[in-house]
Design a protein around this motif. Structure first.
Motif, PDB file in Angstrom:
ATOM      1  N   VAL A   1      35.159 -47.241  16.827  1.00 11.24           N
ATOM      2  CA  VAL A   1      33.771 -47.578  16.551  1.00 11.24           C
ATOM      3  C   VAL A   1      33.040 -47.865  17.851  1.00 11.24           C
ATOM      4  N   GLN A   2      31.824 -47.380  17.932  1.00  6.17           N
ATOM      5  CA  GLN A   2      30.956 -47.641  19.076  1.00  6.17           C
ATOM      6  C   GLN A   2      29.611 -48.104  18.561  1.00  6.17           C
ATOM      7  N   VAL A   3      28.947 -48.932  19.345  1.00  5.35           N
ATOM      8  CA  VAL A   3      27.650 -49.450  18.949  1.00  5.35           C
ATOM      9  C   VAL A   3      26.663 -49.278  20.088  1.00  5.35           C
TER      10      VAL A   3
ATOM     11  N   ALA B   1      22.982 -48.819  16.271  1.00  6.06           N
ATOM     12  CA  ALA B   1      23.604 -47.619  15.726  1.00  6.06           C
ATOM     13  C   ALA B   1      25.112 -47.766  15.825  1.00  6.06           C
ATOM     14  N   VAL B   2      25.789 -47.580  14.696  1.00  6.55           N
ATOM     15  CA  VAL B   2      27.240 -47.728  14.644  1.00  6.55           C
ATOM     16  C   VAL B   2      27.863 -46.343  14.489  1.00  6.55           C
ATOM     17  N   ASP B   3      28.531 -45.896  15.509  1.00  8.12           N
ATOM     18  CA  ASP B   3      29.100 -44.554  15.504  1.00  8.12           C
ATOM     19  C   ASP B   3      30.620 -44.606  15.436  1.00  8.12           C
ATOM     20  N   GLY B   4      31.191 -43.438  15.211  1.00  9.64           N
ATOM     21  CA  GLY B   4      32.645 -43.362  15.162  1.00  9.64           C
ATOM     22  C   GLY B   4      33.158 -43.835  13.817  1.00  9.64           C
ATOM     23  N   HIS B   5      34.246 -44.506  13.826  1.00 10.59           N
ATOM     24  CA  HIS B   5      34.873 -44.980  12.601  1.00 10.59           C
ATOM     25  C   HIS B   5      34.232 -46.295  12.172  1.00 10.59           C
ATOM     26  N   ALA B   6      32.990 -46.178  11.676  1.00  8.29           N
ATOM     27  CA  ALA B   6      32.253 -47.379  11.311  1.00  8.29           C
ATOM     28  C   ALA B   6      32.978 -48.194  10.253  1.00  8.29           C
TER      29      ALA B   6
ATOM     30  N   LYS C   1      22.735 -44.545   7.082  1.00  8.78           N
ATOM     31  CA  LYS C   1      22.282 -44.264   8.450  1.00  8.78           C
ATOM     32  C   LYS C   1      23.235 -44.826   9.498  1.00  8.78           C
ATOM     33  N   SER C   2      24.158 -45.657   9.074  1.00  8.44           N
ATOM     34  CA  SER C   2      25.086 -46.339   9.993  1.00  8.44           C
ATOM     35  C   SER C   2      24.330 -47.168  11.021  1.00  8.44           C
ATOM     36  N   THR C   3      23.438 -47.963  10.528  1.00 10.11           N
ATOM     37  CA  THR C   3      22.678 -48.843  11.415  1.00 10.11           C
ATOM     38  C   THR C   3      22.678 -50.273  10.873  1.00 10.11           C
TER      39      THR C   3
END
Length: 126
Positions: A2-4, A23-28, A76-78
């Motif tokens: 996970v990346q933010v 924004a939360v990317d990757g394996h949220a 949206k993974s936010t």
């Protein structure tokens, strides 16, 4: 992993509102919670608010309770932090971070978060 990453913030006058987004990317799904922290010059980083990624529980520091609202959008993974009734003492660099350990509640402890963004500046003038 996970990346933010943060966005938003900027300059406001006391009493106005600003919004910052994470924004939360990757394996949220691997993040238990996303927290917002802030650090003012010469001060330690402090917890502002947090939310469970797969649940609904939230937590706020006493200094922002009633003024700030944290919300998540799993599509949206936010994770957004709406900041109302801003005060000059809210001036700081705001960071979002991911806590990847399952807990029974959102943690306010900096050391429990191991994925951090670069931060975004929020400045409130009087």
């Amino acid at each position: 992993q996970v990346q933010v990453a943060e966005s938003g913030g900027g300059l406001a006058q006391a009493g106005e509102s600003l919004r910052v987004s994470c924004a939360v990317d990757g394996h949220a799904f691997s993040a238990y919670a996303i927290g917002w922290f802030r650090q003012a010059p010469g001060k330690e980083r402090e917890f502002v608010a947090g939310v469970e990624w797969n649940g609904a529980r939230t937590a706020y520091s006493e200094s922002v309770k009633g003024r700030f609202t944290i919300s998540r959008d799993s599509v949206k993974s936010t994770v957004d932090l709406q900041m109302n009734m801003l005060k000059p003492e809210d001036t700081a660099v705001y960071y979002c971070a991911a806590d990847r350990i399952f807990r029974t509640a959102v943690s306010p402890m900096v050391y429990n978060y191991d994925r951090w963004g670069q931060g975004t500046q929020v400045t409130v003038s009087s």
